[in-house]
Each structure stands twice: as structure tokens, then as C-alpha cells.
Design an enzyme around this catalytic site. Sequence first.
Site, short mmCIF file in Angstrom:
data_model
loop_
_atom_site.label_atom_id
_atom_site.label_comp_id
_atom_site.label_asym_id
_atom_site.label_seq_id
_atom_site.Cartn_x
_atom_site.Cartn_y
_atom_site.Cartn_z
N GLY A 75 -0.64 -5.48 15.06
CA GLY A 75 -1.60 -6.35 14.38
C GLY A 75 -1.95 -5.83 13.00
O GLY A 75 -1.14 -5.22 12.30
N SER A 76 -3.19 -6.05 12.60
CA SER A 76 -3.61 -5.76 11.23
C SER A 76 -3.63 -4.28 10.87
O SER A 76 -3.72 -3.95 9.68
CB SER A 76 -4.99 -6.37 10.97
OG SER A 76 -4.91 -7.79 10.98
N VAL A 77 -3.55 -3.39 11.85
CA VAL A 77 -3.45 -1.97 11.50
C VAL A 77 -2.18 -1.73 10.69
O VAL A 77 -2.13 -0.84 9.83
CB VAL A 77 -3.46 -1.09 12.77
CG1 VAL A 77 -3.40 0.38 12.41
CG2 VAL A 77 -4.70 -1.37 13.61
N PHE A 78 -1.17 -2.56 10.92
CA PHE A 78 0.10 -2.41 10.20
C PHE A 78 -0.04 -2.74 8.72
O PHE A 78 0.86 -2.42 7.92
CB PHE A 78 1.16 -3.31 10.85
CG PHE A 78 2.56 -3.09 10.33
CD1 PHE A 78 3.28 -1.97 10.68
CD2 PHE A 78 3.14 -4.02 9.49
CE1 PHE A 78 4.57 -1.77 10.21
CE2 PHE A 78 4.44 -3.84 9.01
CZ PHE A 78 5.15 -2.70 9.37
N LYS A 79 -1.14 -3.37 8.33
CA LYS A 79 -1.34 -3.66 6.91
C LYS A 79 -1.41 -2.39 6.08
O LYS A 79 -1.24 -2.42 4.85
CB LYS A 79 -2.61 -4.50 6.74
CG LYS A 79 -2.48 -5.91 7.31
CD LYS A 79 -3.79 -6.67 7.32
CE LYS A 79 -3.63 -8.04 7.95
NZ LYS A 79 -4.90 -8.78 8.08
#
Length: 644
Positions: A346-350
Site C-alpha cells: 500500500g501507501s508505505v511503498f510511496k
Amino acid sequence: MLEYTRVRGVSGFGSSSGLNRRFIPGSGSFFRLASTPRKRLIALLFLLGAGFLVLLIRLFEVQINQHEKYVKLAQGNILRIIPLPPLRGAILDRNGQILVGNGTNFVVSMIPDEIQNRRRTFHILSQDLSLSPSDLQDAFDRMRDVLPSYIPIPLKAHLTTAQVGRVSMDLYRLPGIIIQTIPQRTYLHGSLASHLLGYVGSLTVGDMKKSYASHLPPGTGIGKTGVEREFDSILQGTPGESRKLVDSQGNVIRKLDPKYPTQGHSIRLTVDYRLQKVAETALGDRRGAVVAIDPNNGEILVLASHPSFDPNQISSALTAKTWHDLLNNPDHPLTNRAIQGLYPPGSVFKVVTTMAGLRAGVIDPAKPFKCNGIVFLGGWAFHDWKRGGHGTLRLRRAIMQSCDIYFYRAGMALGPDKIAEMAHLFGLGSRSGIDLPSENPGTVPDRNWKMKRMHQPWYPGETLPFAIGQGYLTVTPLQMARLMGVVATQGVLVTPHLYLSSDTPGVFPPENNKRKTPLENANFSSLREGLWAVVNEPHGTGHPVRMKEMEIAGKTGTAQVISNRIPEGGTVHEKIRPDSWFVGFAPFAHPRIVVAVLVENGGDGGDVAGPVARAVFQEFYRDYLAPVADASSKGHIHRKEPHT
């Protein structure tokens, strides 16, 4: 009066004319006569014949006349040699707290060479043990072809006190049956840290045929999973043997000097028992994982997975039903989610997309960007998690509020291969090298990966979900902790490990377990500002994690499992709710710990995974940083900190 003896043709007697001469017994001439070659041969043959005659007479006496006597003596005095399983070494946490030790296990075993009536023996034992004779026969048959007939075969382990008493009373009529006391692995805190510790199982037929276990006697425990398996060669001791002279009824006549087994070496892990307990308590009954790691040296402080299991149950009297229930449980309690569970980040990969964009010049931290909540590509509409969008923002607020549209645009400009290249620099897509078995490497897709795997080209619409941690991308919680460690140290990628020390000479923690990535510190500074705002700004998605005592930075994630959007006013089954993530580090200025939390189907990352991470951060502060601050304020320093 003695007569004359005529000697003819014997060389060496008389003159060359062969005249007769008188011989007086006892004279030297007589012995010279007896010492001739022919006489010596006759004497030797006579002696050999006499010896063989005596031997034959004695053999006849023993084998025929006294046969019954000696058979009874042989049957009545048996040297019984019983192998003794070794004790395993203890497993301790970093502070010396014992996590795994040894107890006692009573086993009833059969010595095949001494059994007189197997059917009768099984009948009596079945009544004493409340088992069917067929169960005992099955246990016997499993081992009979791989063990010598003088070695005891375990029939039933983990006897109760009552069972020991009943069998003991019947031993007088059960020749060849013995009760053994062998070591039993004991996990002092039940299910706590069960996945990282693993469990021990008794030797199987398959184990005995392998070189690493061929020297171990039946009843020896060997590591099956976790630390127990990874460090089995260190923890495993050396077998011994007991020697007793017994009669035909199994009664001990005399105990001979035994060869005592030696205990294996104990090991100390990097794990902190208190932190582990806090993490598992905070996670509760929810499915998920918690990992805490020192980003400076790779020491694992917490490795939790839930649902868990009690290794005492598996290492002791495990029934077929219990094992079947564990294997077929839909929540998979035997899976170590921290290193084996594969999830979209999810957004941790940003974090990765940000660094790729900064490195390629696609992202300018100071440049304004307008988010209206939607982007179109090839006739498809990709929405932001926030209806209507976030308005005008820059990189710092895009990270703080996790703006999807900002990173969609960055991903479109980068393409999948540059994002994948950066992901590999952060350690994704490959095993971390942790000293545990069965780690999953996860998946980092790119154009080549898709062509090889699916025989299809990469489509532009697949890049957008990839840029925000969805699509084909999968990671483990440990990998995400390692990823955030790179951010915390501004470019150092560590190899996580659990081994800290041992009383084994020559075994040391891994060296050269970290490497510097080719990433610019200036880019880390921009990223770290956004991660600090996630937790410490009032509108940051990770604000529930904030602590006044210690500055924390991190990133939330809400990873969709199946559907993109839930209809307004609609409901969704629990198993397809989004996964909840929080990954962060602290203290912000000089990081000492990284915490990664995943809650399966938990929903919002900040509200669900965030409080779990906060509980771990708080305990770390109390144990490792607060004592330092208190001591400094009193004019002296007393540190209690992870090993460096």
C-alpha cells in the site's frame, strides 16, 4: 640286568664302521637320540593331538552335557545398553530471560531382543495406557526396520503419573518393556514468540536416515522450525548410554558405569522479551505481524505473528486431531507472517516512489502540485482515497496526507522499471538473509518479470497501482522494516539477524551485515521531512502514533485486497477489507528502532496499525531511553541498550 640295544644307520652314533655300543638310560647319548628331526616331529604331533583331545572333551562337556546350564546362565544375565538422548541448550533473550528450557518426559519403550510374547505384551500395555493394541503395533512397526533390535523403540511418550504407575506395576510380567526418562523441551511463555522460536519434534524414520541425525537415539528432539531448526547443531547435545546387567525378567542385577549425555550450547537472541510481549499484547487476536529492528546493526528486537500456537502442545503429546486442526485452520496459525506472509504494501511503498522520483528528477520537493482527486489513463479513471482530492500541495504534504494522485503522476513519469530498480535498492524482491528458515522473497514486478511470468507486455495502466504499492507487488513485514531502516540511516541496508551470542567457541554474530546504498542524502532529507509530518502534524495520517517523549517518523498504508472502492453505504466482508500498515522509526534525529506493523483486513493504517506500533515505541522508550535521560539529569549515565 640291562640288555644291549643295536642301533643301525643312525648318523652321529659310534664310529664310521657302525660298531654296536651300550647305552645307559639318563645319559647324554640317549637325549641326543630323542632330539633327532623325526623324533621331534613325533613329539610335536603328540602334544598337538593331546591338546585337541582336551579341547574336544571340554567342548563336548559344555555344549552337550552342560548345555542347559549355560543357556540358563546366558538368559539370566543380559548386558542392557540403552542410548540416552541429549539435553538441548537453553534459548535466552538479549537480557538473559530464559525463553526455552528442558523438562522431563516419561516414555514406555520396547527392546525387541528381549520380548518373549509381543501380542501378550501389547495386550497388557494397551490396558495400562488406555490404548488399542494396534496403536502400539503401529508405533513399533514405524521404527523396527531402522533400529537395531537391541535399541529400545518408543511406544508411547508423555506418560501421565497414573500411566507410569500402572506400567511399573506390570513390569514383572513384561520382559523387554522399560520406562525411560528423556528430556522434554519446555517453552516457558507458551505461545509468546512461537514463530521465531519454532518447536522441537521427535526423530522420525526419515530423520534417522539422514546424516545429521543418524547418531541420535530415538526420543531425541530435533528442531523443526524457527530458531530451534536454524541453530539445531548448536543447541543439540551429545547422546550418552546407560549400562545395566539384568536378568531374564528385566530385574537389574548391577548398574555399570554410564556414559552421560552432554547438554548442547545455549544461545542468546537479539529479541527483547518485554518488547515482544508488548507487541503481541497490542496486536491482540487480530491476524497480522509486528517487527522491530535496530536499523544500525540489523538486530531483531521483536518478531511477532498472529494467530500463533503453543509449541509445548506440538513438542509434547500432539494428537493427530490437533495437528490436523492446526494445518487446516483457515487463519494459518503455523505461518510466520513476519517473514512468510506476502502482502501489498500500500501507501508505505510511496517511500520507494518518492526516492525514485527524486533521483530521476521527476519529483521536485518545492514544486506545487494540484490534486483534484482523479486522473484518467486510456479511458480508465483512477481515484484518490480522498474524494475531491487534496488541493494544491508539495511533496511534504503529499507524503503527510498520502495523496494518491501525486504518486500516480510520479509513477507515470517514471515507468515501472525505474520504480522496480529503486525497490531492489531498498531490499525488496529478495530474501533479507535473516537467520530463520523459509523466508519468502516477495515480488517486485517490472516489464521483464511480467513477460517471463505471464507472457504479456506491461500495460501503462498497471504502473499507477504499482506506484502506490498495489498490483503485482508483494512484500513481507520484515522487508518493510528493513526498507524503513534505509530511510532511518539515510542509505544503510542491514541484514537482519536473531543470533546474538552463545557459549559455543568460535560462533559469532554475522559480520559485514550492512551496506551503503547509492542514494543521495539530500533526497533522504526531503523524504524524512514528509515522514516526520505524517506522525507529528495534526492532519498527518499517522498522527495516532505521536509521542511527546520521543519524535517518531513513519508512513501509514491501507492496502486494498480485492475491490478498488466500497459503494457508499455498502459493507464488505472482513476477509476482503484493506490491510492496515504502519512502518516508522525513532528517535527521529538518531534512530535506534524501526517498527513495522501489519494488521490483515484491519482497514485504516493510522487508526489500526498505528496504535500497535506506538505501544512498542513507548516500551522501547521506557526501557532504553528513559533510564538514560533520568541518569543524565542526575549527573551520571547508566545505559541499557541494544547490543552494537
